[in-house]
Design an enzyme around this catalytic site. Structure first.
Site, mmCIF file in Angstrom:
data_model
loop_
_atom_site.group_PDB
_atom_site.id
_atom_site.type_symbol
_atom_site.label_atom_id
_atom_site.label_comp_id
_atom_site.label_asym_id
_atom_site.label_seq_id
_atom_site.Cartn_x
_atom_site.Cartn_y
_atom_site.Cartn_z
ATOM 1 N N ARG A 73 5.629 -7.560 -20.973
ATOM 2 C CA ARG A 73 4.760 -8.618 -21.494
ATOM 3 C C ARG A 73 4.953 -8.837 -22.988
ATOM 4 O O ARG A 73 4.861 -9.963 -23.466
ATOM 5 C CB ARG A 73 3.299 -8.288 -21.201
ATOM 6 C CG ARG A 73 2.981 -8.513 -19.746
ATOM 7 C CD ARG A 73 1.569 -8.135 -19.416
ATOM 8 N NE ARG A 73 1.267 -8.526 -18.058
ATOM 9 C CZ ARG A 73 0.323 -7.960 -17.318
ATOM 10 N NH1 ARG A 73 -0.409 -6.984 -17.823
ATOM 11 N NH2 ARG A 73 0.105 -8.372 -16.095
ATOM 12 N N LYS B 31 -2.084 -8.735 2.378
ATOM 13 C CA LYS B 31 -3.216 -9.446 2.955
ATOM 14 C C LYS B 31 -3.049 -10.958 3.007
ATOM 15 O O LYS B 31 -2.693 -11.580 2.016
ATOM 16 C CB LYS B 31 -4.467 -9.147 2.118
ATOM 17 C CG LYS B 31 -4.932 -7.710 2.248
ATOM 18 C CD LYS B 31 -5.730 -7.310 1.039
ATOM 19 C CE LYS B 31 -7.205 -7.143 1.341
ATOM 20 N NZ LYS B 31 -7.962 -7.121 0.074
ATOM 21 N N GLY C 190 2.668 -9.387 -9.053
ATOM 22 C CA GLY C 190 2.972 -8.097 -9.671
ATOM 23 C C GLY C 190 3.940 -7.257 -8.863
ATOM 24 O O GLY C 190 4.944 -6.756 -9.387
ATOM 25 N N GLY D 281 -2.218 -13.031 -11.017
ATOM 26 C CA GLY D 281 -3.314 -13.881 -10.527
ATOM 27 C C GLY D 281 -3.199 -15.329 -10.986
ATOM 28 O O GLY D 281 -3.469 -16.253 -10.215
HETATM 29 P P1 ADP Z 1 2.223 -9.389 -5.089
HETATM 30 O O1 ADP Z 1 1.635 -8.368 -6.041
HETATM 31 O O2 ADP Z 1 3.673 -9.631 -5.346
HETATM 32 O O3 ADP Z 1 1.418 -10.662 -5.033
HETATM 33 P P2 ADP Z 1 0.873 -8.254 -2.837
HETATM 34 O O4 ADP Z 1 0.005 -7.486 -3.760
HETATM 35 O O5 ADP Z 1 0.285 -9.379 -2.090
HETATM 36 O O6 ADP Z 1 2.172 -8.760 -3.616
HETATM 37 O O7 ADP Z 1 1.492 -7.282 -1.733
HETATM 38 C C1 ADP Z 1 2.189 -6.126 -2.053
HETATM 39 C C2 ADP Z 1 1.824 -4.992 -1.156
HETATM 40 O O8 ADP Z 1 2.016 -5.317 0.209
HETATM 41 C C3 ADP Z 1 2.664 -3.777 -1.424
HETATM 42 O O9 ADP Z 1 1.820 -2.729 -1.840
HETATM 43 C C4 ADP Z 1 3.314 -3.467 -0.080
HETATM 44 O O10 ADP Z 1 3.391 -2.080 0.206
HETATM 45 C C5 ADP Z 1 2.383 -4.135 0.886
HETATM 46 N N1 ADP Z 1 3.026 -4.391 2.185
HETATM 47 C C6 ADP Z 1 3.996 -5.264 2.472
HETATM 48 N N2 ADP Z 1 4.341 -5.177 3.763
HETATM 49 C C7 ADP Z 1 3.592 -4.204 4.318
HETATM 50 C C8 ADP Z 1 3.463 -3.647 5.629
HETATM 51 N N3 ADP Z 1 4.218 -4.064 6.642
HETATM 52 N N4 ADP Z 1 2.522 -2.675 5.804
HETATM 53 C C9 ADP Z 1 1.761 -2.256 4.786
HETATM 54 N N5 ADP Z 1 1.837 -2.729 3.544
HETATM 55 C C10 ADP Z 1 2.735 -3.700 3.301
HETATM 56 MG MG MG Z 2 -0.023 -7.010 -5.815
#
Ligand code: ADP
Ligand code: MG
Length: 437
Positions: free
Chosen positions: A36, A237, A394, A417
């Site tokens: 950052r 999620k 992230g 976010g």
């Molecule tokens: P970002 O930070 O890029 O927006 P998210 O926070 O939405 O991404 O998602 C990242 C998380 O999703 C990671 O911790 C990863 O381990 C989890 N994840 C991805 N696929 C699976 C899965 N099949 N089962 C459990 N966790 C998962």
């Molecule tokens: Mg995340």
């Protein structure tokens, strides 16, 4: 971009307040990840070159909330952990922020006796630190600033008024400067005193170079993408991502690839057994709605056909790749399978715009990073062939770094976010508050 940016105005000799995002991980006084800070450097260096008197302000963590929690739990609280002082030490040591004219021919990291110095020991009479962000002392210090000097203010969030977007506090910040620059894209989705309120009390409020770059890439993808436009969404999620999915379908991405844990809510909604894979039962109707929406808008929605699973009772010895429909109730899906990797790769071929948010597997746990790394490589290859690629979130950015591909992506969004809110089509208060062109 319809907002004014720093290069659109004259900042010579002016007191320029730059809201940066220096919310970096710090351990034992050392900065663990300087991404950052590096992101803000182009704006800071530009302001110095222009002969501005540079005031830098940022938040760091959540000192007041953490203090309250600590008190409630009768735990000790160390306020010094929320000081931006380590960032000041870091800035002082940056070669590009040292006053080269006063250094003569001396090697940068050597003292008079010829012994090497630690970075922080290097003489720097250009970068300064203020122990607060408002008040008479800070104001006086700011008034003494000379052109080309930099003053870093202490953590804005040590004042509750910052997050409360308090007018009086915002006014005090505004009084420090003649020009306000917001370069903290990662904080632009919050209407705080330093990101929104302050603009009511300054004559000129413009975007910094990082902010401008973020807005240019993201708004182009959202409003005027070169096609085919392929989006890859993953992560844990569905609930986190619904507004983004809907916004992308609304804007008619050509292909929408869904991987990661998120996919299982779709599978279960369609009657598949997904075993112990992550599912948000309450969102199953929403998943079906999204599928219908995609169909109505002629968006090709692509879900995995196979996945890497483990037996939840013997996770260490049971890894295998199976078709989704062979999943029985003891299994848990942790990554996409080889066939899905091929399908996703093919979907990316010929793409002109690629947007990726969310790892397609539990990439923090090897070997369940295989799918995510393969997709990262495919995105990098498509970029080489002419696609504009944007990666945000992230964990997604961490995955790109883990794959060592950060230089092969057109734009790595620093927002977290803020990036997701922007992609959802929401106006960001920190952007809205800036002057129109
Ligand atoms: P970002 O930070 O890029 O927006 P998210 O926070 O939405 O991404 O998602 C990242 C998380 O999703 C990671 O911790 C990863 O381990 C989890 N994840 C991805 N696929 C699976 C899965 N099949 N089962 C459990 N966790 C998962
Ligand atoms: Mg995340």
């Amino acid at each position: 971009m319809n907002k004014k940016a720093i290069k659109d105005i004259d900042i010579k000799d002016k007191r320029v307040f730059i809201r940066v995002d220096f919310n970096v991980p710090i351990k034992d006084g050392k900065i663990e990840d300087d991404t950052r800070i590096r992101g803000a450097m182009p704006t800071i260096e530009y302001a110095i070159q222009q002969g501005s008197k540079v005031i830098l302000a940022s938040h760091l963590g959540r000192p007041l909330e953490d203090k309250k929690k600590a008190e409630e739990n009768k735990m000790p609280f160390d306020e010094s952990k929320y000081s931006l002082k380590p960032v000041y030490e870091y800035l002082r040591a940056m070669p590009q922020l040292q006053d080269i004219s006063s250094r003569g021919d001396e090697p940068v990291f050597t003292n008079e006796q010829g012994t090497a110095l630690g970075k922080a020991e290097v003489k720097n009479d250009k970068v300064f630190f203020a122990n607060d962000c408002v008040g008479a002392n800070v104001k006086e210090r700011v008034n003494q600033l000379k052109a080309g000097e930099v003053l870093l203010l202490e953590n804005l969030r040590l004042h509750a008024e910052e997050e409360a977007n308090d007018d009086e506090f915002a006014k005090q910040l505004a009084e420090l400067c003649e020009v306000y620059v917001n370069d903290a894209f990662g904080a632009a989705h919050r209407a705080h005193a330093s990101t929104a309120g302050i603009t009511k009390f300054v004559d000129t409020a413009v975007a910094g170079l990082l902010m401008e770059k973020e807005l240019n890439f993201l708004s182009k993808a959202l409003n005027n993408p070169e096609r085919p436009f392929v989006a890859i969404l993953g992560g844990a999620k569905v609930s986190d991502k619904i507004p983004v999915i809907e916004s992308l379908i609304e804007r008619k991405v050509d292909k929408l690839l869904i991987g990661g844990a998120m996919a299982y809510t779709f599978f279960k909604a369609n009657g598949y057994t997904v075993g112990k894979s992550l599912v948000e039962e309450a969102l199953m109707p929403k998943a079906l709605e999204i599928e219908k929406m995609a169909k109505d808008k002629s968006v090709e929605l692509i879900l995995p056909t196979d996945h890497q699973v483990v037996d939840s009772y013997d996770p260490l010895n049971s890894r295998k790749t199976i078709p989704i429909e062979f999943t029985n109730k003891g299994l848990v899906g942790l990554d996409i399978g080889v066939e899905t990797i091929e399908i996703f790769k093919r979907a990316l071929e010929g793409a002109k715009t690629i947007l990726w948010n969310g790892p397609v597997g539990m990439f923090e746990e090897k070997p369940f990073d295989e799918g995510t790394i393969a997709i990262a490589q495919a995105v990098a290859e498509a970029t080489e062939k002419g696609a504009t690629s944007i990666v945000g979130g992230g964990d997604s950015v961490a995955a790109i770094n883990q794959a060592g591909l950060e230089d092969k992506i057109s734009h790595i969004s620093t927002g977290g976010g803020a990036t997701l809110e922007f992609l959802s089509g929401d106006a960001l208060p920190g952007v809205e508050a800036l002057d129109e062109k």
